[in-house]
Scaffold this motif. Structure first.
Motif, mmCIF file in Angstrom:
data_model
loop_
_atom_site.group_PDB
_atom_site.id
_atom_site.type_symbol
_atom_site.label_atom_id
_atom_site.label_comp_id
_atom_site.label_asym_id
_atom_site.label_seq_id
_atom_site.Cartn_x
_atom_site.Cartn_y
_atom_site.Cartn_z
ATOM 1 N N MET A 30 40.905 62.206 20.258
ATOM 2 C CA MET A 30 41.895 61.713 21.212
ATOM 3 C C MET A 30 42.333 62.823 22.163
ATOM 4 S SD MET A 30 43.759 59.482 22.621
ATOM 5 C CE MET A 30 43.596 58.071 21.582
ATOM 6 N N ALA A 31 42.511 64.042 21.640
ATOM 7 C CA ALA A 31 42.945 65.158 22.486
ATOM 8 C C ALA A 31 41.950 65.400 23.625
ATOM 9 C CB ALA A 31 43.122 66.418 21.642
ATOM 10 N N ASP A 32 40.658 65.305 23.330
ATOM 11 C CA ASP A 32 39.638 65.508 24.368
ATOM 12 C C ASP A 32 39.702 64.411 25.425
ATOM 13 O OD1 ASP A 32 38.775 67.730 22.961
ATOM 14 O OD2 ASP A 32 37.056 66.691 22.051
ATOM 15 N N LEU A 33 39.871 63.175 24.987
ATOM 16 C CA LEU A 33 39.943 62.062 25.927
ATOM 17 C C LEU A 33 41.151 62.201 26.850
ATOM 18 C CD1 LEU A 33 38.806 59.253 26.806
ATOM 19 C CD2 LEU A 33 40.471 58.271 25.233
ATOM 20 N N LEU A 34 42.288 62.543 26.283
ATOM 21 C CA LEU A 34 43.492 62.712 27.093
ATOM 22 C C LEU A 34 43.299 63.826 28.119
ATOM 23 C CD1 LEU A 34 46.265 62.377 24.349
ATOM 24 C CD2 LEU A 34 45.574 60.655 26.037
ATOM 25 N N LYS A 35 42.708 64.917 27.678
ATOM 26 C CA LYS A 35 42.476 66.044 28.573
ATOM 27 C C LYS A 35 41.533 65.651 29.713
ATOM 28 C CE LYS A 35 41.568 70.972 28.417
ATOM 29 N NZ LYS A 35 41.283 72.122 27.561
ATOM 30 N N GLU A 36 40.450 64.943 29.374
ATOM 31 C CA GLU A 36 39.490 64.496 30.395
ATOM 32 C C GLU A 36 40.157 63.628 31.451
ATOM 33 O OE1 GLU A 36 36.282 62.397 28.509
ATOM 34 O OE2 GLU A 36 35.748 64.123 27.265
ATOM 35 N N ARG A 37 41.125 62.825 31.031
ATOM 36 C CA ARG A 37 41.788 61.900 31.956
ATOM 37 C C ARG A 37 43.044 62.495 32.597
ATOM 38 N NH1 ARG A 37 41.079 55.939 29.168
ATOM 39 N NH2 ARG A 37 38.816 56.037 29.026
ATOM 40 N N GLY A 38 43.281 63.781 32.342
ATOM 41 C CA GLY A 38 44.446 64.430 32.932
ATOM 42 C C GLY A 38 45.769 63.956 32.364
ATOM 43 N N LEU A 39 45.743 63.545 31.098
ATOM 44 C CA LEU A 39 46.945 62.997 30.464
ATOM 45 C C LEU A 39 47.543 63.955 29.436
ATOM 46 C CD1 LEU A 39 45.541 59.390 29.928
ATOM 47 C CD2 LEU A 39 47.122 60.141 31.718
ATOM 48 N N GLY A 40 47.189 65.224 29.524
ATOM 49 C CA GLY A 40 47.658 66.197 28.545
ATOM 50 C C GLY A 40 46.593 66.396 27.486
ATOM 51 N N ASP A 41 46.975 67.113 26.440
ATOM 52 C CA ASP A 41 46.008 67.321 25.360
ATOM 53 C C ASP A 41 46.651 67.221 23.981
ATOM 54 O OD1 ASP A 41 47.457 69.638 25.296
ATOM 55 O OD2 ASP A 41 45.762 70.984 25.568
ATOM 56 N N ASP A 42 47.848 66.657 23.924
ATOM 57 C CA ASP A 42 48.559 66.500 22.659
ATOM 58 C C ASP A 42 48.752 65.015 22.360
ATOM 59 O OD1 ASP A 42 50.151 66.533 20.434
ATOM 60 O OD2 ASP A 42 51.807 67.625 21.358
ATOM 61 N N PRO A 58 45.887 52.576 23.492
ATOM 62 C CA PRO A 58 44.918 51.703 24.170
ATOM 63 C C PRO A 58 43.611 52.395 24.540
ATOM 64 C CG PRO A 58 47.106 51.333 25.048
ATOM 65 C CD PRO A 58 47.213 52.518 24.112
ATOM 66 N N GLU A 59 43.666 53.660 24.945
ATOM 67 C CA GLU A 59 42.445 54.372 25.309
ATOM 68 C C GLU A 59 41.508 54.526 24.115
ATOM 69 O OE1 GLU A 59 45.632 55.603 28.235
ATOM 70 O OE2 GLU A 59 45.564 55.319 26.075
ATOM 71 N N ALA A 60 42.062 54.731 22.942
ATOM 72 C CA ALA A 60 41.231 54.838 21.731
ATOM 73 C C ALA A 60 40.651 53.473 21.371
ATOM 74 C CB ALA A 60 42.046 55.392 20.574
ATOM 75 N N LYS A 61 41.473 52.449 21.438
ATOM 76 C CA LYS A 61 40.996 51.093 21.130
ATOM 77 C C LYS A 61 39.835 50.720 22.054
ATOM 78 C CE LYS A 61 42.401 46.325 20.622
ATOM 79 N NZ LYS A 61 43.451 45.323 20.756
ATOM 80 N N GLU A 62 40.008 50.995 23.325
ATOM 81 C CA GLU A 62 38.967 50.699 24.308
ATOM 82 C C GLU A 62 37.674 51.447 23.968
ATOM 83 O OE1 GLU A 62 38.483 52.416 28.689
ATOM 84 O OE2 GLU A 62 40.161 51.001 28.537
ATOM 85 N N TYR A 63 37.805 52.710 23.619
ATOM 86 C CA TYR A 63 36.635 53.521 23.288
ATOM 87 C C TYR A 63 35.902 52.944 22.078
ATOM 88 C CZ TYR A 63 33.708 57.368 21.784
ATOM 89 O OH TYR A 63 32.627 58.111 21.391
#
Length: 142
Positions: A30-42, A58-63
């Protein structure tokens, strides 16, 4: 590619293949996905800041819904483990304590996707009907 009907069952399969066997790659973080999308890394901060505590992000569910798993990998699954502390759950819901039914498996229709499944550890997390469905297929449920 296989289509799952119960995302929570799929998550248990993903746990086995992605985090235990490391055959389904790359491992989702999840931390990597958030970072990729510019949403932080925590993931914890993100969940709290977006009112997602004790919910699937939701981003994890979608993935995970979109994640394709080959028939070959599915055929390699002989044993599944069910536990509230699965890594896949931590990646889906960083702020979750395991004390509710967020990841409860509702149906076992997807068993047909795992032709070599022989054992389910932690089956006490399943209700009696689902444990009976395992037994009916000759799958050891302990």
């Amino acid at each position: 590619m296989a289509t799952f009907t119960d995302l929570n069952f799929k998550l248990v399969v993903i746990e086995k293949l992605m985090y235990d066997d490391e055959t389904l790659t790359p491992a989702f973080r999840m931390a990597d996905l958030l970072k990729e999308r510019g949403l932080g890394d925590d993931p914890w901060t993100y969940a709290y800041d977006h009112d997602l505590a004790f919910k699937v992000v939701p981003e994890a569910k979608e993935y995970f819904e979109a994640l394709e798993i080959s028939d070959e990998l599915l055929a390699s699954v002989e044993e599944l483990g069910m536990d509230g502390g699965l890594r896949v759950y931590q990646e889906c819901a960083p702020v979750w304590d395991g004390e509710d039914d967020l990841f409860d498996i509702q149906v076992l229709d997807d068993l047909a996707l795992l032709p070599n499944l022989r054992r389910v550890c932690g089956s006490e997390f399943l209700g009696p009907e689902l444990r009976s469905a395992l037994a009916a297929r000759g799958i050891v449920a302990d």
